[in-house]
Design an enzyme around this catalytic site. Structure first.
Site, short mmCIF file in Angstrom:
data_model
loop_
_atom_site.label_atom_id
_atom_site.label_comp_id
_atom_site.label_asym_id
_atom_site.label_seq_id
_atom_site.Cartn_x
_atom_site.Cartn_y
_atom_site.Cartn_z
CG HIS A 69 3.07 12.51 97.06
ND1 HIS A 69 3.65 11.68 96.12
CD2 HIS A 69 1.83 12.81 96.59
CE1 HIS A 69 2.78 11.48 95.13
NE2 HIS A 69 1.69 12.16 95.39
CB SER A 86 0.47 20.00 96.97
OG SER A 86 0.54 19.51 98.28
CD GLU A 88 -5.59 25.30 93.51
OE1 GLU A 88 -5.23 26.33 92.92
OE2 GLU A 88 -6.13 24.32 92.93
CD GLU A 89 -4.28 17.94 95.42
OE1 GLU A 89 -4.50 17.70 94.22
OE2 GLU A 89 -3.23 17.61 96.00
CG PHE A 121 -0.10 9.49 105.91
CD1 PHE A 121 -0.75 8.26 105.96
CD2 PHE A 121 -0.86 10.66 105.96
CE1 PHE A 121 -2.14 8.21 106.03
CE2 PHE A 121 -2.25 10.61 106.04
CZ PHE A 121 -2.89 9.38 106.07
CB ILE A 123 -4.38 10.38 102.68
CG1 ILE A 123 -5.82 9.88 102.68
CG2 ILE A 123 -4.29 11.78 103.29
CD1 ILE A 123 -6.35 9.56 104.08
CB ALA A 125 -5.76 16.36 100.97
N1 LIG Z 1 1.26 13.58 101.78
C1 LIG Z 1 0.16 13.74 101.01
O1 LIG Z 1 -0.79 12.99 101.08
N2 LIG Z 1 0.18 14.79 100.17
C2 LIG Z 1 -0.86 15.12 99.36
N3 LIG Z 1 -2.16 14.60 99.37
C3 LIG Z 1 -2.89 15.37 98.53
O2 LIG Z 1 -4.08 15.23 98.31
N4 LIG Z 1 -2.11 16.34 97.98
C4 LIG Z 1 -0.85 16.23 98.47
O3 LIG Z 1 0.14 16.91 98.22
#
Ligand SMILES: NC(=O)N[C@H]1NC(=O)NC1=O
Length: 174
Positions: A69, A86, A88-89, A121, A123, A125
């Site tokens: 990630h 990623s 877009e998020e 980390f 999460i 998003a």
């Molecule tokens: N580091 C991390 O949480 N990356 C992400 N979270 C998310 O919702 N999309 C991501 O790429």
């Protein structure tokens, strides 16, 4: 256009991996592996197969998933090299619009987190705004490594859930 589960089940593995290969960020091996479990009775069954595959991995494998990630508001966002999902998020949760104080706090805490745990980390998003993300990041830096490994994987599954929902209709079939 979203596909129904029957269409998903009929895909040859090449297309299955092309279309669904990033439901877990940069881990197409997971999608490729669960193809063997077709036919899926529902989207929920496909999601469960992904979840079970992840749960069956050794702890090193789970950490490997986390390490695939990108950081939130990190160098891939700056350089424009995030995956579409990623990007877009991260945009949706305001990661591209941090003020300079927020950006340096995020960079410092992401670094602290990675130094402490050896993985980034993670999460979901889409379920948080930037204030929330900063608060969680700061709080989660205090956890034990095993707790954070499990928390990160929970978040990976939430991200996967939302990515799957954007690609596949939720109706049951068969
Ligand atoms: N580091 C991390 O949480 N990356 C992400 N979270 C998310 O919702 N999309 C991501 O790429």
């Amino acid at each position: 256009m979203k596909m129904d589960i029957a269409t998903v089940n009929a895909l040859p593995y090449e297309d299955f991996v092309d279309i669904l290969g990033n439901v877990v960020e940069k881990c197409p091996i997971i999608t490729a592996a669960v193809w063997s479990g077709r036919p899926f009775l529902s989207l929920a069954a496909l999601e469960a197969a992904i979840s079970e595959f992840i749960d069956a991995l050794p702890e090193s494998g789970k950490e490997g998933i986390l390490r695939c990630h990108p950081d939130l508001a990190g160098r891939d966002l700056q350089s424009g090299s995030l995956t579409r999902e990623s990007r877009e998020e991260q945009a949706g949760s305001g990661m591209g619009a941090l003020n300079s104080g927020e950006a340096s706090r995020m960079a410092r805490l992401n670094q602290e987190y990675k130094e402490r745990f050896g993985f980034p980390f993670v999460i979901c998003a889409r379920m948080h705004d930037k204030e929330n993300i900063l608060r969680e990041l700061s709080a989660r830096c205090q956890n034990e490594r095993a707790v954070e490994r499990a928390r990160g994987i929970e978040e990976v599954k939430k991200i996967c859930h939302l990515r799957l929902q954007s690609l596949v209709l939720t109706d049951n079939m068969l």
